[in-house]
Design a protein around this motif. Structure first.
Motif, PDB file in Angstrom:
ATOM      1  N   TYR A  51       0.834  -1.199   0.000  1.00 17.45           N
ATOM      2  CA  TYR A  51       0.000   0.000   0.000  1.00 17.45           C
ATOM      3  C   TYR A  51       0.873   1.256   0.000  1.00 17.45           C
ATOM      4  N   GLY A  52       1.998   1.188   0.723  1.00 19.87           N
ATOM      5  CA  GLY A  52       2.908   2.332   0.794  1.00 19.87           C
ATOM      6  C   GLY A  52       3.556   2.685  -0.531  1.00 19.87           C
ATOM      7  N   LEU A  53       3.610   1.722  -1.467  1.00 16.98           N
ATOM      8  CA  LEU A  53       4.162   2.011  -2.792  1.00 16.98           C
ATOM      9  C   LEU A  53       3.270   2.976  -3.572  1.00 16.98           C
ATOM     10  N   PHE A  54       1.976   2.981  -3.253  1.00 24.56           N
ATOM     11  CA  PHE A  54       1.019   3.820  -3.966  1.00 24.56           C
ATOM     12  C   PHE A  54       0.577   5.042  -3.147  1.00 24.56           C
ATOM     13  N   ASP A  55       0.895   5.053  -1.866  1.00 25.11           N
ATOM     14  CA  ASP A  55       0.516   6.161  -0.993  1.00 25.11           C
ATOM     15  C   ASP A  55       1.702   6.516  -0.120  1.00 25.11           C
ATOM     16  N   GLU A  56       2.440   7.561  -0.503  1.00 22.97           N
ATOM     17  CA  GLU A  56       3.631   7.949   0.244  1.00 22.97           C
ATOM     18  C   GLU A  56       3.289   8.567   1.596  1.00 22.97           C
ATOM     19  N   ASP A  57       2.010   8.853   1.833  1.00 25.45           N
ATOM     20  CA  ASP A  57       1.603   9.424   3.114  1.00 25.45           C
ATOM     21  C   ASP A  57       1.404   8.365   4.187  1.00 25.45           C
ATOM     22  N   ARG A  58       1.537   7.090   3.824  1.00 28.25           N
ATOM     23  CA  ARG A  58       1.392   6.001   4.798  1.00 28.25           C
ATOM     24  C   ARG A  58       2.510   4.993   4.578  1.00 28.25           C
ATOM     25  N   GLN A  59       3.418   4.877   5.549  1.00 24.53           N
ATOM     26  CA  GLN A  59       4.552   3.979   5.451  1.00 24.53           C
ATOM     27  C   GLN A  59       4.701   3.200   6.758  1.00 24.53           C
ATOM     28  N   GLY A  60       5.093   1.926   6.647  1.00 25.15           N
ATOM     29  CA  GLY A  60       5.287   1.149   7.863  1.00 25.15           C
ATOM     30  C   GLY A  60       5.490  -0.322   7.586  1.00 25.15           C
ATOM     31  N   PHE A  61       5.514  -1.108   8.650  1.00 28.71           N
ATOM     32  CA  PHE A  61       5.674  -2.550   8.542  1.00 28.71           C
ATOM     33  C   PHE A  61       5.013  -3.210   9.749  1.00 28.71           C
ATOM     34  N   GLU A  62       4.747  -4.511   9.608  1.00 28.72           N
ATOM     35  CA  GLU A  62       4.177  -5.279  10.718  1.00 28.72           C
ATOM     36  C   GLU A  62       4.702  -6.704  10.680  1.00 28.72           C
ATOM     37  N   LEU A  63       5.175  -7.205  11.815  1.00 29.34           N
ATOM     38  CA  LEU A  63       5.605  -8.582  11.983  1.00 29.34           C
ATOM     39  C   LEU A  63       4.519  -9.343  12.734  1.00 29.34           C
ATOM     40  N   VAL A  64       4.295 -10.592  12.344  1.00 27.69           N
ATOM     41  CA  VAL A  64       3.236 -11.396  12.959  1.00 27.69           C
ATOM     42  C   VAL A  64       3.816 -12.715  13.452  1.00 27.69           C
ATOM     43  N   GLY A  65       3.154 -13.304  14.443  1.00 26.35           N
ATOM     44  CA  GLY A  65       3.596 -14.593  14.953  1.00 26.35           C
ATOM     45  C   GLY A  65       2.510 -15.269  15.758  1.00 26.35           C
ATOM     46  N   ASP A  66       2.554 -16.590  15.808  1.00 25.07           N
ATOM     47  CA  ASP A  66       1.664 -17.335  16.693  1.00 25.07           C
ATOM     48  C   ASP A  66       2.343 -18.624  17.129  1.00 25.07           C
ATOM     49  N   TYR A  67       1.885 -19.120  18.270  1.00 23.21           N
ATOM     50  CA  TYR A  67       2.449 -20.340  18.849  1.00 23.21           C
ATOM     51  C   TYR A  67       1.300 -21.240  19.277  1.00 23.21           C
ATOM     52  N   ARG A  68       1.328 -22.478  18.838  1.00 26.68           N
ATOM     53  CA  ARG A  68       0.222 -23.391  19.101  1.00 26.68           C
ATOM     54  C   ARG A  68       0.261 -23.883  20.550  1.00 26.68           C
ATOM     55  N   LEU A  69      -0.827 -23.605  21.291  1.00 25.05           N
ATOM     56  CA  LEU A  69      -0.936 -24.016  22.680  1.00 25.05           C
ATOM     57  C   LEU A  69      -1.683 -25.342  22.835  1.00 25.05           C
ATOM     58  N   ALA A  70      -2.712 -25.547  22.031  1.00 25.83           N
ATOM     59  CA  ALA A  70      -3.527 -26.760  22.079  1.00 25.83           C
ATOM     60  C   ALA A  70      -3.993 -27.076  20.667  1.00 25.83           C
ATOM     61  N   LYS A  71      -4.797 -28.120  20.516  1.00 27.12           N
ATOM     62  CA  LYS A  71      -5.174 -28.580  19.176  1.00 27.12           C
ATOM     63  C   LYS A  71      -5.794 -27.477  18.333  1.00 27.12           C
ATOM     64  N   ARG A  72      -6.622 -26.595  18.955  1.00 18.34           N
ATOM     65  CA  ARG A  72      -7.310 -25.566  18.176  1.00 18.34           C
ATOM     66  C   ARG A  72      -7.087 -24.157  18.725  1.00 18.34           C
ATOM     67  N   PHE A  73      -6.089 -23.989  19.600  1.00 13.76           N
ATOM     68  CA  PHE A  73      -5.828 -22.684  20.186  1.00 13.76           C
ATOM     69  C   PHE A  73      -4.372 -22.266  19.970  1.00 13.76           C
ATOM     70  N   TRP A  74      -4.196 -20.992  19.621  1.00 13.63           N
ATOM     71  CA  TRP A  74      -2.873 -20.416  19.389  1.00 13.63           C
ATOM     72  C   TRP A  74      -2.713 -19.133  20.206  1.00 13.63           C
TER      73      TRP A  74
END
Length: 231
Positions: A51-74
């Motif tokens: 999005y930042g390539l097309f809008d120089e007024d908004r620049q940034g980044f985001e890192l994501v992560g998850d860790y599995r605690l149980a069969k269906r929960f993270w």
């Protein structure tokens, strides 16, 4: 039908049933032997930089992560940085800072054996620490008088915001250990530092703040699973 034919049919039927029973037991054993992978999945949002390539007024980044605690929960979270130029009718300012979101995800999708895709339903607590620089503002907004526009820099440092958000989305394994995700979030502001002389309408991580302190967000992620063990 002759007795020989009846015997032949009976033996063939029994052999077929035995074969099918053996295959079913083998499949059940395979299913019983299969163990889900548990580990850490890390990645990044690619929507913001694109999005930042097309809008120089908004620049940034985001890192994501998850860790599995149980069969269906993270256990899940995101962290990032965002710099946004906000333009309103009588002023414009730059909001820039970092943010952190932590919470948990539930997988609402029942996978087949060996599949690890997700329909994500989750919650997050979000915290943002940021600075605002007021660049330009109008002193007199009376329509019968000429507006006086001030072009001076006024800084508001060490602001913070806290919010709760509901997360809905998908995560699909497209290659071995590689996942694509699309996530939508609805947010409610809990508390935010007030700015003098004007209302702040943007906080990094929360994004645009409505009059009723609601907000929305979207991310498109690529992540990699680091398997640690099976259970």
């Amino acid at each position: 039908m002759k007795s020989e034919d009846i015997l032949r049919f009976t033996i063939s039927s029994l052999l077929l049933l035995c074969f099918l029973s053996a295959r079913a037991q083998e499949k059940e054993q395979d299913t019983a032997r299969y163990k889900d992978r548990y580990g850490l999945r890390v990645g990044a949002d690619i929507f913001t930089p694109i999005y930042g390539l097309f809008d120089e007024d908004r620049q940034g980044f985001e890192l994501v992560g998850d860790y599995r605690l149980a069969k269906r929960f993270w256990l899940a979270g995101e962290m990032g940085y965002l710099d946004k130029l906000v333009t309103e009718d009588y002023f414009n300012y730059r909001s820039a800072g970092g943010y952190l979101k932590v919470g948990a995800d539930f997988n609402a999708y029942q996978n087949w054996v060996g599949m690890e895709n997700m329909i994500v339903v989750g919650m997050r607590y979000g915290y943002s620490n940021y600075d605002i620089t007021l660049n330009e503002y109008t002193v007199n907004s009376d329509p019968y008088l000429d507006p006086e526009i001030k072009n001076e820099s006024i800084s508001y440092d060490n602001l913070n915001a806290q919010w709760i958000e509901l997360v809905l989305g998908l995560k699909v394994e497209v290659l071995h250990n590689v996942y694509l995700g699309a996530m939508f979030s609805g947010k409610v502001m809990v508390t935010a530092t007030e700015t003098e002389n004007f209302k702040n309408m943007f906080a990094p991580g929360f994004n645009g703040i409505s009059v009723n302190d609601y907000g929305f967000g979207f991310s498109y992620t690529v992540s990699y699973l680091i398997p640690l063990y099976r259970k």
